[in-house]
Design a protein around this motif. Structure first.
Motif, mmCIF file in Angstrom:
data_model
loop_
_atom_site.group_PDB
_atom_site.id
_atom_site.type_symbol
_atom_site.label_atom_id
_atom_site.label_comp_id
_atom_site.label_asym_id
_atom_site.label_seq_id
_atom_site.Cartn_x
_atom_site.Cartn_y
_atom_site.Cartn_z
ATOM 1 N N ARG A 103 -75.833 0.353 21.335
ATOM 2 C CA ARG A 103 -77.024 1.028 21.874
ATOM 3 C C ARG A 103 -78.064 0.046 22.412
ATOM 4 O O ARG A 103 -79.148 0.433 22.828
ATOM 5 N N THR A 104 -77.734 -1.238 22.386
ATOM 6 C CA THR A 104 -78.601 -2.260 22.968
ATOM 7 C C THR A 104 -77.721 -3.418 23.406
ATOM 8 O O THR A 104 -76.521 -3.444 23.112
ATOM 9 N N VAL A 105 -78.306 -4.368 24.107
ATOM 10 C CA VAL A 105 -77.606 -5.601 24.471
ATOM 11 C C VAL A 105 -78.652 -6.685 24.641
ATOM 12 O O VAL A 105 -79.784 -6.413 25.059
ATOM 13 N N SER A 106 -78.291 -7.897 24.280
ATOM 14 C CA SER A 106 -79.191 -9.029 24.473
ATOM 15 C C SER A 106 -78.908 -9.659 25.834
ATOM 16 O O SER A 106 -77.790 -10.114 26.089
ATOM 17 N N VAL A 107 -79.914 -9.651 26.705
ATOM 18 C CA VAL A 107 -79.785 -10.286 28.017
ATOM 19 C C VAL A 107 -80.149 -11.755 27.838
ATOM 20 O O VAL A 107 -81.324 -12.133 27.885
ATOM 21 N N ASP A 108 -79.142 -12.596 27.631
ATOM 22 C CA ASP A 108 -79.382 -14.008 27.344
ATOM 23 C C ASP A 108 -79.559 -14.859 28.600
ATOM 24 O O ASP A 108 -80.188 -15.911 28.557
ATOM 25 N N ARG A 109 -78.997 -14.405 29.714
ATOM 26 C CA ARG A 109 -79.059 -15.253 30.905
ATOM 27 C C ARG A 109 -80.471 -15.401 31.446
ATOM 28 O O ARG A 109 -80.757 -16.342 32.179
ATOM 29 N N SER A 110 -81.364 -14.503 31.050
ATOM 30 C CA SER A 110 -82.757 -14.650 31.472
ATOM 31 C C SER A 110 -83.407 -15.873 30.828
ATOM 32 O O SER A 110 -84.452 -16.338 31.299
ATOM 33 N N PHE A 111 -82.807 -16.401 29.762
ATOM 34 C CA PHE A 111 -83.338 -17.595 29.116
ATOM 35 C C PHE A 111 -83.184 -18.819 30.008
ATOM 36 O O PHE A 111 -84.025 -19.721 30.010
ATOM 37 N N TRP A 112 -82.109 -18.837 30.783
ATOM 38 C CA TRP A 112 -81.821 -20.022 31.594
ATOM 39 C C TRP A 112 -82.486 -19.972 32.958
ATOM 40 O O TRP A 112 -82.761 -21.017 33.546
ATOM 41 N N ARG A 113 -82.738 -18.782 33.448
ATOM 42 C CA ARG A 113 -83.394 -18.641 34.754
ATOM 43 C C ARG A 113 -84.091 -17.285 34.809
ATOM 44 O O ARG A 113 -83.488 -16.276 34.436
#
Length: 367
Positions: A103-113
């Motif tokens: 029911r959720t997801v961690s958007v990790d790629r926003s950490f790099w750019r």
């Protein structure tokens, strides 16, 4: 409630899942299939629906999910077949969002750019209305150092925790693109140089100024949770708790080898009570502080539990039960590097939660 939240962990869950759900340790297909052509998109795994009965027993305020969704090894767990990682990255989120436990997801790629409003909006249209995203702030804001490609610090970051930059390059694009589907903004502070750690007062003052600007930008969206994750155990102090509480923010449990185990981080949540739970289970502690590559080698293709961590899962289940039982929301995301296969870890965590719930009393019968 606090006794439940921070007390002894429940007994380990039984080895089998409820009859309504397939065993998370079930074997995968013996021979890998060729990647599918996904011209019409990625389809969800048919067996995913068998998890719905288990999902219906979970606390309504709990949202679990993974960190990144582009893994071909989840064939049969999340996807209906084998797709290449590029296809899953572009088209897999729709199938992911149909899984009852995710029911959720961690958007990790926003950490790099930093991501644009349009990129966030493209993600938002792929998931159901009740889905919520957890998004990481770009490291241009949360890293005190400018780093080389190999991760080594080169020079001080002149915009470290800059309030205007945090709002312009993170908060506003995420809010405009995701809208009501934005659940959590995570500010993960990268490991700090000693110069900052020895001046924790100045660090926390700067953090407070940034968080105040973030909260102001979210004034019309109080449901969005703002969480701070640290990578230095020295920062787990009452002073950090006071800053977070004053700004209406919470602490993000960071479960990996760089930080103390979960039970050593829980006192900070107690200091912030009442409040939500945000937890990112990123790496099994057995790999140490810098063992991500070793975890990847052992766990590839990420379709089974290979580094089981019953202790962390048990304490996390207790924590979730206590916080959601008091009416607070909980966001928990898990990486493949935690136990080997994030969807299976989530299924096992769900099972532990359901197994630990008190059963409704039965009416007494006359002899």
């Amino acid at each position: 409630m606090q006794d439940d939240l921070f007390g002894a962990p429940p007994a380990p869950p039984p080895p089998s899942l409820p009859a309504a759900a397939p065993s998370p340790a079930a074997s995968m297909p013996a021979a890998p299939a060729a990647p599918r052509k996904a011209a019409r998109g990625v389809l969800p795994a048919p067996d995913g629906e068998s998890w719905r009965a288990l999902a219906a027993q979970l606390p309504a305020g709990l949202r679990m999910g993974v960190s990144t969704w582009s893994y071909p090894g989840w064939d049969g767990l999340v996807w209906d077949g084998v797709y290449d990682a590029s296809t899953l990255s572009k088209k897999g989120l729709t199938a992911y969002g149909q899984h009852p436990l995710l029911r959720t997801v961690s958007v990790d790629r926003s950490f790099w750019r930093p991501l644009t409003t349009e990129q966030y909006a493209q993600m938002a249209v792929q998931v159901p209305p009740d889905f919520r995203f957890l998004v990481k702030c770009p490291n241009v804001v949360t890293d005190a150092q400018v780093r080389s490609e190999d991760g080594k610090g080169q020079s001080p970051n002149p915009v470290f925790l800059a309030p205007e930059l945090a709002v312009q390059q993170f908060v506003q694009p995420a809010l405009d693109g995701l809208g009501e589907k934005l659940g959590v903004l995570v500010f993960q502070l990268s490991p700090l140089p000693w110069d900052w750690l020895r001046r924790s007062g100045a660090l926390l003052e700067r953090l407070a100024q940034m968080l105040a600007a973030v909260r102001l930008a979210l004034a019309a969206h109080p449901q969005v949770i703002v969480a701070v994750e640290v990578r230095d155990p020295e920062l787990l102090t009452p002073e950090l708790a006071r800053v977070l509480k004053a700004q209406g923010c919470t602490y993000c449990l960071g479960l990996h080898g760089k930080m103390p185990p979960i039970e050593a981080q829980l006192p900070l949540l107690r200091a912030l009570w009442p409040g939500p739970l945000v937890c990112r289970w990123s790496l099994n502690r057995c790999f140490g502080a810098y063992g991500y590559q070793d975890a990847q080698k052992k766990h590839d293709p990420f379709n089974e539990i290979r580094s089981e961590d019953l202790h962390t899962r048990s304490v996390l289940a207790t924590t979730i039960a206590g916080i959601t039982g008091a009416g607070q929301p909980a966001f928990v995301t898990i990486s493949n590097d935690a136990e080997g296969c994030a969807p299976r870890s989530i299924a096992l965590l769900a099972q532990a939660l359901v197994a630990g719930q008190p059963q409704p009393s039965q009416p007494s019968q006359s002899p």
